[in-house]
Design an enzyme around this catalytic site. Structure first.
Site, PDB file in Angstrom:
ATOM      1  N   THR A  67     -66.397  41.033  15.671  1.00  0.00           N
ATOM      2  CA  THR A  67     -66.673  40.623  14.293  1.00  0.00           C
ATOM      3  C   THR A  67     -68.173  40.519  14.047  1.00  0.00           C
ATOM      4  OG1 THR A  67     -66.568  38.280  14.882  1.00  0.00           O
ATOM      5  CG2 THR A  67     -64.518  39.299  14.140  1.00  0.00           C
ATOM      6  N   GLY A  68     -68.512  40.166  12.795  1.00  0.00           N
ATOM      7  CA  GLY A  68     -69.906  40.034  12.411  1.00  0.00           C
ATOM      8  C   GLY A  68     -70.482  38.649  12.609  1.00  0.00           C
ATOM      9  N   ASP A  69     -69.709  37.737  13.180  1.00  0.00           N
ATOM     10  CA  ASP A  69     -70.215  36.390  13.455  1.00  0.00           C
ATOM     11  C   ASP A  69     -69.518  35.875  14.705  1.00  0.00           C
ATOM     12  OD1 ASP A  69     -71.618  33.981  13.183  1.00  0.00           O
ATOM     13  OD2 ASP A  69     -71.403  33.959  11.003  1.00  0.00           O
ATOM     14  N   ASP A  70     -69.609  34.570  14.966  1.00  0.00           N
ATOM     15  CA  ASP A  70     -69.108  34.016  16.223  1.00  0.00           C
ATOM     16  C   ASP A  70     -67.650  34.402  16.473  1.00  0.00           C
ATOM     17  OD1 ASP A  70     -71.585  32.710  16.375  1.00  0.00           O
ATOM     18  OD2 ASP A  70     -70.794  30.915  15.384  1.00  0.00           O
ATOM     19  N   THR A  73     -70.019  40.900  19.299  1.00  0.00           N
ATOM     20  CA  THR A  73     -70.385  40.275  18.036  1.00  0.00           C
ATOM     21  C   THR A  73     -71.881  40.406  17.803  1.00  0.00           C
ATOM     22  OG1 THR A  73     -70.551  38.157  16.867  1.00  0.00           O
ATOM     23  CG2 THR A  73     -70.552  38.070  19.253  1.00  0.00           C
TER      24      THR A  73
END
Length: 464
Positions: free
Chosen positions: A248-251, A282
């Site tokens: 994903t684009g975050d944690d 990520t």
């Protein structure tokens, strides 16, 4: 601008990481013991749903679940979603319900924001996480529920988040973006055997919940998608996450417990959280704690983790004004490849809900054990920054070996702790040895998630 992840891309990603299937293990720490089959079951098509990817089926989902409400005290019920592409806006779940997706079923989130109603902000946040005021309700939503199962034969939930990401970047939103799944004040929750794509915001968000299992799920969103966290246990306890692949684009996983004065006042901690066999990549952190941790976070065990092509491996985030605590954290058996910073602690994260926070409310960070970690092509081993006048205490590093490209592998300030068998050699505040005199200061979780009788906390899954 990058488009959303497609089902074809999901298959290609999973195929390319066939060697990473070690995350699907035989040994479960949160075994989903078989419940009796729900005695009542309906199919979404019985309520007029059309799986053509064009027809809006919000009313069909709402009507089906309203009908199944009458079976809640009769053993519960199942809503079956067959093969097809089922476009819908937000809908509510009920207690004693199984939502089951066929392997070729795709629940698709509407791209019309009016199909995602506005709900009140969480009391532990005081406002929407992104904007003052309310927030859009998640696609699959529930509150004050018991015994909820969201599962399938690896069916898919696609939030079509690209439109939300564009609105966010252009600053045209009036309210905080929605999650893909949010359950509030609920117990006995299982989310398993599904693929989640392109969440508008955080993907799976149990908040004020107890006895939660997230198991055998795949979560995908583009690496440049904003704030698309994978799984965010928030002011929740007895949570078990295992056998998951997240990109994903975050944690990938972010444990939270409220924001500044609102989290302090609400005082609902996150505790007793188990994470096992997690793999992924990520643009942010593999496993993060905070930065919203004002209600406190403790008793976290995370083991058998694999992070690659990521910005940070392990991270703790906090700041003056948060208050709360992060303590008794145990992270072990971690493999990292092509990660910029392996371990990062941030004591000046910033981001406050408003100007009413108390800057003298300092967080307590104590007893953080990280052991048995290896890393290849790591730019920096550790960037560990505490808070002046509020040192992070009892940081314990053991059996850690990084292949580091930076000439300054460790940078530490306002931390105190111990280390053993760390390469490259760690920073001065951590160079005193762990064994034997400091072993009691280093947290080991192996016996801390047991009931006094030795009975596992997740026995609520045993059929009644």
């Amino acid at each position: 601008m990058r488009r959303s992840v497609t089902l074809l891309e999901v298959l290609l990603v999973l195929a390319s990481f066939d060697e990473a299937l070690w995350v699907i293990g035989d040994s479960s720490h949160c075994k989903q013991n078989s419940r009796e089959i729900r005695p009542h079951s309906v199919t979404i098509t019985e309520f007029g749903a059309v799986g053509d990817g064009i027809t809006l089926n919000t009313k069909a989902f709402q009507n089906a679940i309203f009908y199944l409400q009458s079976f809640a005290d009769k053993g519960g019920a199942q809503l079956f979603v067959p093969a097809g592409r089922w476009l819908t806006g937000s809908f509510d779940l009920i207690s004693h319900l199984t939502l089951f997706l066929d392997k070729d079923a795709v629940i698709i989130g509407s791209t019309d924001s009016s199909d995602w109603p506005i709900v009140d902000p969480l009391p532990s946040y005081g406002r929407g996480r992104e904007l003052p005021g309310g927030r859009h309700r998640s696609l699959i939503y529930g509150r004050n529920l018991t015994d909820v199962i969201i599962t399938g034969d690896n069916g898919t939930v696609d939030g079509q988040g690209n439109v939300w990401w564009n609105w966010f970047r252009s600053e045209t939103l009036n309210y905080t973006r929605p999650h893909l799944i949010e359950l509030m004040n609920s117990t006995e929750v299982v989310i398993s055997n599904l693929t989640f794509l392109n969440s508008p915001f955080w993907t799976i968000h149990p908040v004020y919940c107890s006895q939660v299992i997230v198991q055998n799920v795949t979560i995908l969103a583009p690496l440049d998608s904003p704030n698309t966290d994978g799984i965010d246990p928030d002011s929740s306890d007895d949570v078990c996450i295992e056998d998951c692949y997240i990109s994903t684009g975050d944690d990938l996983i972010s444990i939270k417990s409220g924001w500044d004065e609102y989290g302090i006042s609400y005082a609902r901690p996150s505790s007793n959280i188990i994470i096992h066999r997690l793999a992924g990549e990520t643009s942010s952190s593999g496993i993060a704690i905070g930065s919203e941790m004002s209600g406190g976070i403790s008793e976290v065990s995370a083991e058998d983790l694999q992070f690659f092509n990521s910005n940070i491996g392990i991270r703790i985030k906090t700041t003056p004004g948060r208050g709360g605590y992060v303590r008794n954290i145990y992270i072990s058996n971690v493999t990292m490849t092509d990660v910029k910073i392996a371990i990062r602690f941030t004591g000046q994260y910033g981001e406050h809900p408003d100007e009413s926070y108390d800057p003298s409310a300092l967080p307590i960070i104590d007893k953080i054990t990280i052991k048995d970690v290896t890393g290849e092509n790591i730019r920096q081993a550790g960037l560990l920054e505490g808070i002046e006048g509020d040192n992070f205490l009892n940081i314990c590093l053991s059996n850690i070996n990084f292949n580091v490209t930076s000439k300054s592998p460790w940078n530490c300030s306002y931390i105190m702790g111990y280390s053993n068998l760390v390469f490259p050699e760690t920073c001065d505040p951590l160079r005193e040895g762990i064994f034997p005199e400091h072993s009691s200061a280093c947290y080991h979780l192996s016996n801390h998630l047991q009931r006094p009788s030795g009975q596992n906390r997740f026995t609520w899954l045993v059929p009644r």
